[in-house]
Design a protein around this motif. Sequence first.
Motif, PDB file in Angstrom:
ATOM      1  N   GLY A  83       8.558   9.127   0.224  1.00 15.85           N
ATOM      2  CA  GLY A  83       8.684   9.231   1.678  1.00 15.85           C
ATOM      3  C   GLY A  83       8.683   7.883   2.392  1.00 15.85           C
TER       4      GLY A  83
ATOM      5  N   TRP B 179      -0.266   7.484  -5.663  1.00 14.17           N
ATOM      6  CA  TRP B 179       0.141   6.401  -4.764  1.00 14.17           C
ATOM      7  C   TRP B 179      -0.207   5.061  -5.389  1.00 14.17           C
ATOM      8  CZ3 TRP B 179       3.689   7.272  -1.594  1.00 14.17           C
ATOM      9  CH2 TRP B 179       3.768   8.468  -0.887  1.00 14.17           C
TER      10      TRP B 179
ATOM     11  N   HIS C 263       0.832  -1.197   0.000  1.00 15.05           N
ATOM     12  CA  HIS C 263       0.000   0.000   0.000  1.00 15.05           C
ATOM     13  C   HIS C 263       0.870   1.251   0.000  1.00 15.05           C
ATOM     14  CE1 HIS C 263      -3.811  -2.096   1.222  1.00 15.05           C
ATOM     15  NE2 HIS C 263      -2.916  -2.988   1.607  1.00 15.05           N
ATOM     16  N   GLU C 264       0.707   2.085  -1.003  1.00 12.51           N
ATOM     17  CA  GLU C 264       1.360   3.408  -1.023  1.00 12.51           C
ATOM     18  C   GLU C 264       2.865   3.314  -0.770  1.00 12.51           C
ATOM     19  OE1 GLU C 264      -0.900   6.303   1.236  1.00 12.51           O
ATOM     20  OE2 GLU C 264      -2.802   5.402   0.636  1.00 12.51           O
ATOM     21  N   HIS C 265       3.482   2.330  -1.355  1.00 11.09           N
ATOM     22  CA  HIS C 265       4.926   2.098  -1.155  1.00 11.09           C
ATOM     23  C   HIS C 265       5.758   2.855  -2.175  1.00 11.09           C
ATOM     24  CE1 HIS C 265       5.233  -1.069  -4.445  1.00 11.09           C
ATOM     25  NE2 HIS C 265       4.046  -0.541  -4.513  1.00 11.09           N
TER      26      HIS C 265
ATOM     27  N   HIS D  70       6.079   8.996   4.833  1.00 11.81           N
ATOM     28  CA  HIS D  70       4.702   8.618   4.480  1.00 11.81           C
ATOM     29  C   HIS D  70       4.404   7.182   4.904  1.00 11.81           C
ATOM     30  CE1 HIS D  70       0.942   8.459   2.312  1.00 11.81           C
ATOM     31  NE2 HIS D  70       1.342   7.360   1.706  1.00 11.81           N
ATOM     32  N   ARG D  71       5.418   6.340   4.823  1.00  7.68           N
ATOM     33  CA  ARG D  71       5.216   4.914   5.113  1.00  7.68           C
ATOM     34  C   ARG D  71       6.510   4.360   5.688  1.00  7.68           C
ATOM     35  NH1 ARG D  71       6.470   0.522   1.869  1.00  7.68           N
ATOM     36  NH2 ARG D  71       5.246  -1.373   2.080  1.00  7.68           N
TER      37      ARG D  71
ATOM     38  N   ARG E  22      -0.805   8.210   8.352  1.00  9.78           N
ATOM     39  CA  ARG E  22      -2.151   8.475   8.881  1.00  9.78           C
ATOM     40  C   ARG E  22      -2.634   7.326   9.771  1.00  9.78           C
ATOM     41  NH1 ARG E  22      -2.957   7.499   3.365  1.00  9.78           N
ATOM     42  NH2 ARG E  22      -4.130   5.594   2.914  1.00  9.78           N
TER      43      ARG E  22
ATOM     44  N   LEU F 273       1.275   3.318   7.465  1.00  4.89           N
ATOM     45  CA  LEU F 273       1.265   4.649   6.847  1.00  4.89           C
ATOM     46  C   LEU F 273       1.181   5.715   7.936  1.00  4.89           C
ATOM     47  CD1 LEU F 273      -1.351   3.899   4.031  1.00  4.89           C
ATOM     48  CD2 LEU F 273       1.141   3.992   3.778  1.00  4.89           C
TER      49      LEU F 273
END
Lengths: 189, 197
Positions: free
Chosen positions: B95, A170, A161-163, B131-132, B180, B178
């Motif tokens: 990120g 994303w 996810h969103e890597h 971000h992650r 969030r 993540l």
Amino acid sequence: MAFVPDYPVETARLRLRPFTRGDVEAVFAYRQRADVARYLFDEPMSRESCTEVVQARVGQTGFEQEGDKIFLAVERLEDSAMIGEVSLILRSLESRQAELGYIFNPDFHGLGYATEASRALLALGFEGAAMHRIHARCDARNVASWKVMERLGMRREAHFHEHVLVKGVWDEELIYAMLEDEWRTRRDA
Amino acid sequence: MSASDLPIETERLILRHFEKSDLDSIMAYHLLPEVQRYLDRKARDKTECKAALDGMCAQRRLHRPGDTLTLAVARKSDELLIGQASLRWTDATAGQAEVRFVFNPTFCRQGYATEAVRAAFDLGFDHFGFHRIFARCGAKNHASARLMKGLGMRLEAHYREHALFQGEWDEELHFAILDREWRRGTKVKEIPTHLVA
């Protein structure tokens, strides 16, 4: 290692063969489409880019060292229409890992061709090239693509996810894989 | 990006840069075979441990992708060094960072690793703005997997026999969280019901 299959490879309905320069128009027919580019790293392609892509694929027909790629054009036996392409990349020689890929013209989607051609390529990879594990990846939104992997009997190993950002968005990515003993079990079932 | 907020204090721990004087403390766990397996570089004797320590002492800031910030984790009560945690910046545009940790087995099962990794997440998300954050471990490393799940990380990948590791087929897990998700999980503290009028 040296692995070059005997071409063409035929399945019930398809012929897998090395690319030739004459494939530019057929490749352009699908690589120019936004719906095809959507889930690829490339943007929709011009005819000139397709010419370069096809030229780069000509001659990539076997494995000798790590990073080598096999690119095959897929034709329908009944009318010799070039409907897409499949690829196998030698990712690791030491641990016998390869990556499967495919792109098909949406005009020929939904007929099981991608599954049929990919199965032939898995057979080449496991039985011809003695690979231990073959994986494939796709965008998580590309349902048709991962359904092919599931039909082939590959297992979902990853859902990232969103890597990474792809084209500014994303990314969500799936990785499917199959081991050589899983291939044999399925083949002999 | 520098980590100007160091040292970081948590309830029971201090996270700080490594110093040359930490050699004996890291040898106490680096030399153990069960730890050795998970180290970046071999540390089979004092010379190799010293080289490893030199490397960790130099990992003090994240200037560019590829850089690692390694933190020594010490107990507040007695200043005893019990392990290490690091953040590796892997991707600038997206990120992304990887968290890694190694603890002296003598001090396991007391929640220290969780407490230290939680502080590393705060640093990664709040200070560095990642971000992650992801983490990897072997499929048989149940303690690490449990720790990551306990922190609310998602199991994103389970690779089987995707590589040879020290002559054996490797099985690897990837966990991720993540920004969030981390903030939702830890920053918004609900008011205990007995305090609500």
